[in-house]
Design an enzyme around this catalytic site. Structure first.
Site, PDB file in Angstrom:
ATOM      1  N   GLU A  47       0.825  -1.209   0.000  1.00 47.06           N
ATOM      2  CA  GLU A  47       0.000   0.000   0.000  1.00 47.06           C
ATOM      3  C   GLU A  47       0.862   1.263   0.000  1.00 47.06           C
ATOM      4  O   GLU A  47       1.937   1.289   0.609  1.00 47.06           O
ATOM      5  CB  GLU A  47      -0.884   0.009   1.254  1.00 47.06           C
ATOM      6  CG  GLU A  47      -1.853  -1.150   1.272  1.00 47.06           C
ATOM      7  CD  GLU A  47      -2.485  -1.383   2.634  1.00 47.06           C
ATOM      8  OE1 GLU A  47      -3.636  -1.833   2.668  1.00 47.06           O
ATOM      9  OE2 GLU A  47      -1.844  -1.142   3.664  1.00 47.06           O
ATOM     10  N   ASP A 218      -7.894  -4.818   8.585  1.00 46.33           N
ATOM     11  CA  ASP A 218      -7.464  -3.592   7.890  1.00 46.33           C
ATOM     12  C   ASP A 218      -7.302  -3.802   6.393  1.00 46.33           C
ATOM     13  O   ASP A 218      -6.529  -3.106   5.742  1.00 46.33           O
ATOM     14  CB  ASP A 218      -6.154  -3.068   8.522  1.00 46.33           C
ATOM     15  CG  ASP A 218      -5.016  -4.074   8.435  1.00 46.33           C
ATOM     16  OD1 ASP A 218      -5.250  -5.206   7.964  1.00 46.33           O
ATOM     17  OD2 ASP A 218      -3.895  -3.733   8.832  1.00 46.33           O
TER      18      ASP A 218
HETATM   19  N1  LIG Z   1      -4.673  -0.545  12.244  1.00 42.83           N
HETATM   20  C1  LIG Z   1      -3.419  -0.229  12.012  1.00 42.83           C
HETATM   21  O1  LIG Z   1      -3.069   0.936  11.937  1.00 42.83           O
HETATM   22  C2  LIG Z   1      -2.415  -1.329  11.884  1.00 42.83           C
HETATM   23  C3  LIG Z   1      -1.030  -1.033  11.922  1.00 42.83           C
HETATM   24  C4  LIG Z   1      -0.121  -2.082  11.866  1.00 42.83           C
HETATM   25  C5  LIG Z   1      -0.577  -3.389  11.731  1.00 42.83           C
HETATM   26  N2  LIG Z   1      -1.929  -3.622  11.649  1.00 42.83           N
HETATM   27  C6  LIG Z   1      -2.445  -4.995  11.555  1.00 42.83           C
HETATM   28  O2  LIG Z   1      -2.321  -5.553  12.843  1.00 42.83           O
HETATM   29  C7  LIG Z   1      -2.226  -6.977  12.746  1.00 42.83           C
HETATM   30  C8  LIG Z   1      -1.083  -7.473  13.586  1.00 42.83           C
HETATM   31  O3  LIG Z   1       0.137  -7.062  12.993  1.00 42.83           O
HETATM   32  P1  LIG Z   1       1.515  -7.663  13.489  1.00 42.83           P
HETATM   33  O4  LIG Z   1       2.580  -6.914  12.797  1.00 42.83           O
HETATM   34  O5  LIG Z   1       1.522  -7.723  14.984  1.00 42.83           O
HETATM   35  O6  LIG Z   1       1.367  -9.156  12.899  1.00 42.83           O
HETATM   36  P2  LIG Z   1       2.096 -10.477  13.388  1.00 42.83           P
HETATM   37  O7  LIG Z   1       1.936 -11.458  12.283  1.00 42.83           O
HETATM   38  O8  LIG Z   1       3.463 -10.173  13.888  1.00 42.83           O
HETATM   39  O9  LIG Z   1       1.229 -10.955  14.646  1.00 42.83           O
HETATM   40  C9  LIG Z   1      -0.091 -11.410  14.534  1.00 42.83           C
HETATM   41  C10 LIG Z   1      -0.370 -12.478  15.600  1.00 42.83           C
HETATM   42  O10 LIG Z   1      -1.748 -12.886  15.505  1.00 42.83           O
HETATM   43  C11 LIG Z   1      -1.804 -14.263  15.855  1.00 42.83           C
HETATM   44  N3  LIG Z   1      -3.076 -14.799  15.399  1.00 42.83           N
HETATM   45  C12 LIG Z   1      -3.490 -15.039  14.117  1.00 42.83           C
HETATM   46  N4  LIG Z   1      -4.762 -15.504  14.124  1.00 42.83           N
HETATM   47  C13 LIG Z   1      -5.156 -15.529  15.423  1.00 42.83           C
HETATM   48  C14 LIG Z   1      -6.380 -15.880  16.063  1.00 42.83           C
HETATM   49  N5  LIG Z   1      -7.434 -16.308  15.371  1.00 42.83           N
HETATM   50  N6  LIG Z   1      -6.452 -15.782  17.416  1.00 42.83           N
HETATM   51  C15 LIG Z   1      -5.380 -15.340  18.128  1.00 42.83           C
HETATM   52  N7  LIG Z   1      -4.202 -14.995  17.573  1.00 42.83           N
HETATM   53  C16 LIG Z   1      -4.098 -15.085  16.229  1.00 42.83           C
HETATM   54  C17 LIG Z   1      -0.565 -14.847  15.180  1.00 42.83           C
HETATM   55  O11 LIG Z   1      -0.202 -16.093  15.750  1.00 42.83           O
HETATM   56  C18 LIG Z   1       0.473 -13.741  15.444  1.00 42.83           C
HETATM   57  O12 LIG Z   1       1.226 -13.976  16.621  1.00 42.83           O
HETATM   58  C19 LIG Z   1      -2.064  -7.268  11.250  1.00 42.83           C
HETATM   59  O13 LIG Z   1      -3.304  -7.740  10.766  1.00 42.83           O
HETATM   60  C20 LIG Z   1      -1.695  -5.945  10.643  1.00 42.83           C
HETATM   61  O14 LIG Z   1      -2.120  -5.834   9.310  1.00 42.83           O
HETATM   62  C21 LIG Z   1      -2.830  -2.624  11.728  1.00 42.83           C
END
Ligand SMILES: NC(=O)c1ccc[n+]([C@@H]2O[C@H](COP(=O)([O-])OP(=O)(O)OC[C@H]3O[C@@H](n4cnc5c(N)ncnc54)[C@H](O)[C@@H]3O)[C@@H](O)[C@H]2O)c1
Length: 333
Positions: A47, A218
């Site tokens: 993005e 997101d």
């Molecule tokens: N809103 C925002 O501004 C923003 C900013 C950054 C990241 N994000 C989003 O936040 C999320 C997390 O990002 P990250 O960098 O920490 O990712 P990451 O992959 O490092 O961590 C995600 C975690 O979620 C766990 N997980 C997956 N499915 C699950 C479920 N059903 N139940 C419990 N745990 C589960 C995984 O095992 C993993 O440890 C992503 O989806 C990312 O796109 C959003």
């Protein structure tokens, strides 16, 4: 970036970034805004997120690849730039993987300060990957929360989270399920990564008065919440044209009622209205937050050892004689 954040302290960085976000949210209408440009593939999404206040311009390049950690890569990485609108020249180019985690936490903290009950003491953290520790530090900065109930489908991610945060004074309970984590929580942060219409938080897991900080839904086809929970909550969003496509509310009709959070900061809309209300921040991440983070960073590191000059712009002596910079070029006959 890592050295600067480590030297200053991540909680201090998050706390000091909040006033920059608040200042930009308060003048939201001044910004040039558009939904981010997303390039979707079966692997994930890349993005571009631009915005400008007509004095400075910023963009971020960010990816989202939920299957990356299984291959040894991060789900989210980013870099970005800030430039001077008067001549279009770049001012700053920055790593933004860490900066995104910090700005997402600072944004969640700014929002929670207006929407969570001030007596909130316990946070559930569902998903303990890369963003999670930053979110916990943000909520401590905003609300003083130290008690965390965590759940992740990956036990190693929960261990990592506790290892990183217990030394910083958090009391952490490892829950046995998402429902167990949510039980008794005043604030629930969902921060999972799965390219699916997931239901990591069901309506019946949430008590009246809870604030939900939903970070992980997101992208089109990527959500975390039970739609019934959206109907039972007051939903706050960043920029509706982007959130209706990417956020939890992609599951709802296009006229589903939302509050634009900037209006709360600007005094044009109410935040939490009663101790029983369920408030829900449907966060997707918007370009103005990255603009604020880059401006904050530029102010903090100016003239310090944390910044370095890079020769990014070709600058011929005569601004029309770009070719003349290749002075030693000899055509091959
Ligand atoms: N809103 C925002 O501004 C923003 C900013 C950054 C990241 N994000 C989003 O936040 C999320 C997390 O990002 P990250 O960098 O920490 O990712 P990451 O992959 O490092 O961590 C995600 C975690 O979620 C766990 N997980 C997956 N499915 C699950 C479920 N059903 N139940 C419990 N745990 C589960 C995984 O095992 C993993 O440890 C992503 O989806 C990312 O796109 C959003």
């Amino acid at each position: 970036m890592a050295r600067w954040v480590s030297d200053v302290g991540p909680e201090t960085v998050i706390a000091e970034m909040i006033p920059y976000l608040e200042r930009d949210f308060a003048r939201w209408e001044r910004f040039d805004k558009s939904p981010r440009t997303a390039s979707h593939t079966p692997f994930g999404v890349i993005e571009l997120m631009p915005t400008s206040d007509y004095e400075q311009y910023a963009f971020k390049y960010v990816n989202g690849h939920p299957s990356n950690p299984a291959k040894g890569f991060q789900t989210v990485t980013a870099f970005g730039a800030l430039s001077d609108v008067s001549n279009g020249y770049p001012i700053l180019v920055s790593e933004m993987t860490l900066l995104t985690a910090l700005r997402t936490a600072a944004t969640s903290a700014m929002v929670a300060r207006r929407l969570a009950r001030p007596d909130s003491r316990v946070m559930a953290m569902i998903g303990t990957g890369s963003q999670a520790e930053f979110q916990a530090l943000g909520m401590r900065a905003a609300l003083g929360i130290r008690a965390l109930q965590i759940w992740d489908t990956d036990p190693a991610a929960m261990e990592k989270f506790s290892r990183n945060l217990e030394p910083l004074g958090f009391e952490i309970r490892h829950a046995s399920s998402n429902a167990d984590a949510a039980d008794g929580a005043d604030v629930i942060t969902t921060c999972t990564a799965d390219k699916a219409l997931a239901r990591v938080l069901q309506n019946d897991m949430v008590q009246p008065g809870t604030h939900i900080n939903a970070i992980g839904g997101d992208c089109p086809g990527k959500t975390e919440l039970d739609p019934q929970l959206l109907r039972n909550s007051t939903v706050f969003v960043e920029y509706p044209p982007q959130t209706r496509v990417e956020g939890e509310i992609q599951q709802m009709p296009s006229d589903f009622d939302v509050v634009e959070f900037w209006k709360v900061i600007a005094g044009e809309a109410a935040g939490r209205r009663s101790p029983q209300e369920i408030t829900l921040f449907d966060s997707v991440g918007f370009a103005i937050e990255d603009f604020s983070a880059l401006r904050f960073l530029a102010d903090q590191v100016a003239g310090t050892e944390y910044e370095a000059d890079i020769d990014l712009v070709a600058e011929p002596d005569d601004p029309k004689d770009l070719f003349g910079m290749l002075g030693s070029y000899v055509p091959v006959r």
